[in-house]
Write an enzyme that holds these catalytic residues in place. Structure first.
Site, short mmCIF file in Angstrom:
data_model
loop_
_atom_site.label_atom_id
_atom_site.label_comp_id
_atom_site.label_asym_id
_atom_site.label_seq_id
_atom_site.Cartn_x
_atom_site.Cartn_y
_atom_site.Cartn_z
N GLU A 147 -5.28 -4.64 10.92
CA GLU A 147 -4.30 -3.54 11.04
C GLU A 147 -4.43 -2.85 12.38
OE1 GLU A 147 -2.16 -2.44 7.06
OE2 GLU A 147 -3.91 -1.17 7.10
N HIS B 272 -9.58 0.94 5.15
CA HIS B 272 -8.16 1.44 5.78
C HIS B 272 -8.53 2.41 6.73
CE1 HIS B 272 -4.52 2.78 6.34
NE2 HIS B 272 -3.82 1.71 5.92
N SER C 185 3.32 -1.59 10.42
CA SER C 185 4.97 -1.52 10.52
C SER C 185 5.73 -2.88 10.24
CB SER C 185 5.26 -1.31 12.20
OG SER C 185 5.01 0.37 12.09
N LYS D 241 0.02 4.38 -0.37
CA LYS D 241 -0.62 5.63 0.07
C LYS D 241 -0.26 6.63 -0.77
CE LYS D 241 -0.24 3.32 4.49
NZ LYS D 241 -0.17 3.55 5.92
N GLU E 265 -6.83 4.91 7.79
CA GLU E 265 -6.85 6.25 7.43
C GLU E 265 -7.99 6.92 6.57
OE1 GLU E 265 -3.09 5.79 5.47
OE2 GLU E 265 -1.94 5.31 7.20
N ASN F 191 0.74 -1.07 -0.06
CA ASN F 191 0.10 0.17 -0.09
C ASN F 191 1.14 1.25 0.04
OD1 ASN F 191 -1.73 1.97 0.69
ND2 ASN F 191 -2.38 1.30 2.62
P1 PGA Z 1 2.90 0.69 7.54
O1 PGA Z 1 1.38 0.82 6.84
O2 PGA Z 1 3.42 -0.68 6.96
O3 PGA Z 1 3.43 1.76 6.79
O4 PGA Z 1 2.57 0.58 9.02
C1 PGA Z 1 0.60 -0.29 6.77
C2 PGA Z 1 -0.80 0.18 6.34
O5 PGA Z 1 -1.46 1.02 6.50
O6 PGA Z 1 -1.42 -0.57 5.31
#
Ligand code: PGA
Length: 254
Positions: free
Chosen positions: A170, A98, A216, A11, A100, A9
């Site tokens: 997540e 997600h 992460s 983003k 976000e 992803n």
């Molecule tokens: P990250 O994001 O690996 O940067 O923690 C994961 C995600 O939001 O899909």
């Protein structure tokens, strides 16, 4: 055997040329170095989708995903992208739910369910994200929160449509923080999610559903997370932007 999946992803990262460069690096590296049966999904920003589809064309391991779509079929929705438009480019997976998007764009259960409907209607698969905040976990409510997210978004689906869902657990506190869930925390929640699916859709479907972990994930922790019996791979943000790191994570899913 459940499908192992490692999804990237990106983003809101990567300008046009740097994104093309990254995909151009990843696709041949995966063809050369990844021998096991792990499916790779790359979900770049919309601007990359067309070129990415061309660069991935013919790959048996790498597939195209999108990070979002609108839930209406078509029409006067300035700035939005429909699921059918994505499908017409060769997109096969769409991330929905997600944290976000829930937080920054106020996507609630109704919006999320409509998006899931639309993606499935256009014959793509959904990567459905769920997960609790740190406050919810500290209050011991993490399982209740995730159960509600799973039930409201997925339990109205037919069994046939549920087969098109990949679940990504997540935890919000782990996303982009450098603090991943421990393998024990991930395994506990993944097994719990699978038990919910089993109660609603039966043991066969629960065993077939890929439940991937996000938050992460790095080349250092990927193997220990992906080795848990109910963790079927990962959804990777930050570490998917560096080809060597991402390939290491994919290999951890083999
Ligand atoms: P990250 O994001 O690996 O940067 O923690 C994961 C995600 O939001 O899909």
């Amino acid at each position: 055997m459940r499908q192992k999946i490692v999804a990237a992803n990106w983003k809101m990262n990567m300008y046009y040329m740097s994104g093309i460069k990254l995909i151009s690096e990843i696709v041949p590296l995966i063809a050369d170095e990844v021998k096991g049966d792990v499916k790779v999904i790359i979900a770049p920003p919309f601007i990359h989708l067309h070129s990415a589809a061309q660069l991935m064309y013919g790959s048996k391991k790498v597939f195209l995903g999108a990070q979002n779509c609108f839930f209406e079929e078509k029409g006067a929705y300035t700035g939005e992208i429909s699921a059918a438009m994505l499908a017409s480019l060769g997109v096969q997976y769409v991330i929905v739910g997600h944290s976000e998007r829930r937080n920054f764009f106020n996507e609630d259960d109704v919006i999320i369910s409509k998006k899931i409907f639309r993606v499935l209607e256009d014959n793509m698969q959904v990567i459905y994200c769920c997960g609790e905040t740190s406050v919810q976990r500290e209050a011991g409510k993490h399982k209740d929160v995730v159960a509600k997210q799973i039930e409201t978004a997925l339990f109205w689906l037919s069994k046939e449509r549920m087969q098109k869902i990949i679940i990504a657990y997540e935890p919000v506190w782990a996303i982009g923080t450098g603090v991943n869930a421990t393998p024990e925390q991930a395994q506990e929640m993944h097994a719990f999610i699978r038990s919910l699916i089993e109660k609603k859709f039966g043991a066969g479907l629960a065993q077939e559903t890929s439940i991937i972990y996000g938050g992460s994930v790095t080349p250092v922790n990927a193997k220990s997370l992906f080795s848990c019996p109910d963790v079927d791979g990962g959804l990777v943000g930050g570490a998917s932007l560096i080809s060597s790191d991402f390939i290491s994570i994919v290999k951890a899913g083999e």
